[in-house]
Design an enzyme around this catalytic site. Structure first.
Site, mmCIF file in Angstrom:
data_model
loop_
_atom_site.group_PDB
_atom_site.id
_atom_site.type_symbol
_atom_site.label_atom_id
_atom_site.label_comp_id
_atom_site.label_asym_id
_atom_site.label_seq_id
_atom_site.Cartn_x
_atom_site.Cartn_y
_atom_site.Cartn_z
ATOM 1 C CE LYS A 1 -3.900 2.111 2.475
ATOM 2 N NZ LYS A 1 -4.829 1.961 3.612
ATOM 3 C CG ASP B 1 -13.617 4.023 4.732
ATOM 4 O OD1 ASP B 1 -14.821 4.185 4.414
ATOM 5 O OD2 ASP B 1 -12.695 4.019 3.904
#
Length: 277
Positions: A50, A137
């Site tokens: 990431k 989230d």
């Protein structure tokens, strides 16, 4: 590690060479880039990188995710294996989940598999909230599955830690279709962070049950109305009750994770597994 390793001088080597991996493909291009890579010494081992841009905002998101991940350990929360800061990028290395995001399962699974996923999500959320961490989230994209259908909640760059006994968070943060009504109606307000996560968990469950991915960023479906008007066969009435309480518009009346787990434990076919959460 408490501080990501910094690489200030790479010479002629790029990020992948420093990490001793080979880039296979780009899995996602959103706020960050997600790459699939293999280890140089063993190409059969796959990893996910990431990559955050080295801007002030992205660097803060990178640090926030690292600081959360380094302090938590749970079988249904994604682990990170390395974090490094380069002149232009910041990187988190993680295991690869072969089945990808949970949205890949929409329309392909029945009640037993939904039970399996829901129990794992409950275990992860119970742990996070017990650590005073609000994810902020939770959504289909941020729940990954390995080859054995083992589930991992991931992507903690919007998460925050709250003080014991004070779970309030502020500002509109997250993904619109998963946002609780109180946040949508008052974007600059203060909210019960745990109840925001519970609403988002309800939307994830709703998507699995209704076989529908709420992926339209400008639209929010009336989840609660569809839940109430749908004709639920037995024993699916359990899910009707759960959804009505997770998607309740009033956060004070919305279930917390302990109420959800207690309700699941009252179902005879789930009771034994719930005791292990």
């Amino acid at each position: 590690m408490s501080i990501p390793v910094k690489v200030s001088d790479m010479g002629n080597l790029d990020m992948f060479e420093i990490l001793r991996v080979r880039k296979v493909e780009t899995l996602e291009r959103t706020k960050q880039k997600i790459y699939l890579a293999t280890l140089e010494e063993d190409p059969t081992v796959k990893k996910v990188l990431k990559v955050f841009k080295n801007t002030k905002r992205s660097y803060q998101a990178f640090l926030r995710e690292v600081r959360v991940l380094e302090k938590i350990c749970h079988p249904n929360v994604m682990v990170y294996e390395i974090s490094m800061s380069f002149p232009k990028h910041n990187v988190i290395g993680m295991p690869y989940c072969e089945l990808g995001a949970l949205y890949n399962m929409i329309g392909k699974i029945g009640q037993r598999q939904i039970d399996h996923y829901l129990l794992q999500m409950c275990s992860a959320v119970k742990y996070l909230h017990g650590q005073n961490i609000v994810h902020r989230d939770i959504k289909l994209d941020n729940i990954l599955l390995d080859a054995e259908h083992h589930l991992y909640i991931t992507d903690f760059d919007m998460s925050c830690k709250v003080q014991p006994g004070c779970v309030l968070v502020n500002r509109k943060v997250g993904t619109v279709p998963y946002m609780a009504p109180e946040m949508l109606q008052n974007p600059e307000g203060w909210y019960d962070g745990f109840k925001l996560d519970m609403y988002a968990l309800g939307v994830v469950l709703w998507c699995l049950l209704f076989q529908c991915d709420c992926d339209e960023p400008e639209e929010t479906l009336d989840y609660l109305m569809m839940t109430k008007t749908f004709v639920w066969p037995f024993p699916m009435l359990l899910y009707k009750n759960i959804l009505e309480n997770l998607l309740h518009p009033d956060p004070a009346s919305r279930w917390d994770i302990s109420q959800l787990i207690e309700t699941l434990g009252a179902a005879a076919w789930l009771a034994e597994r719930v005791q292990q959460l």
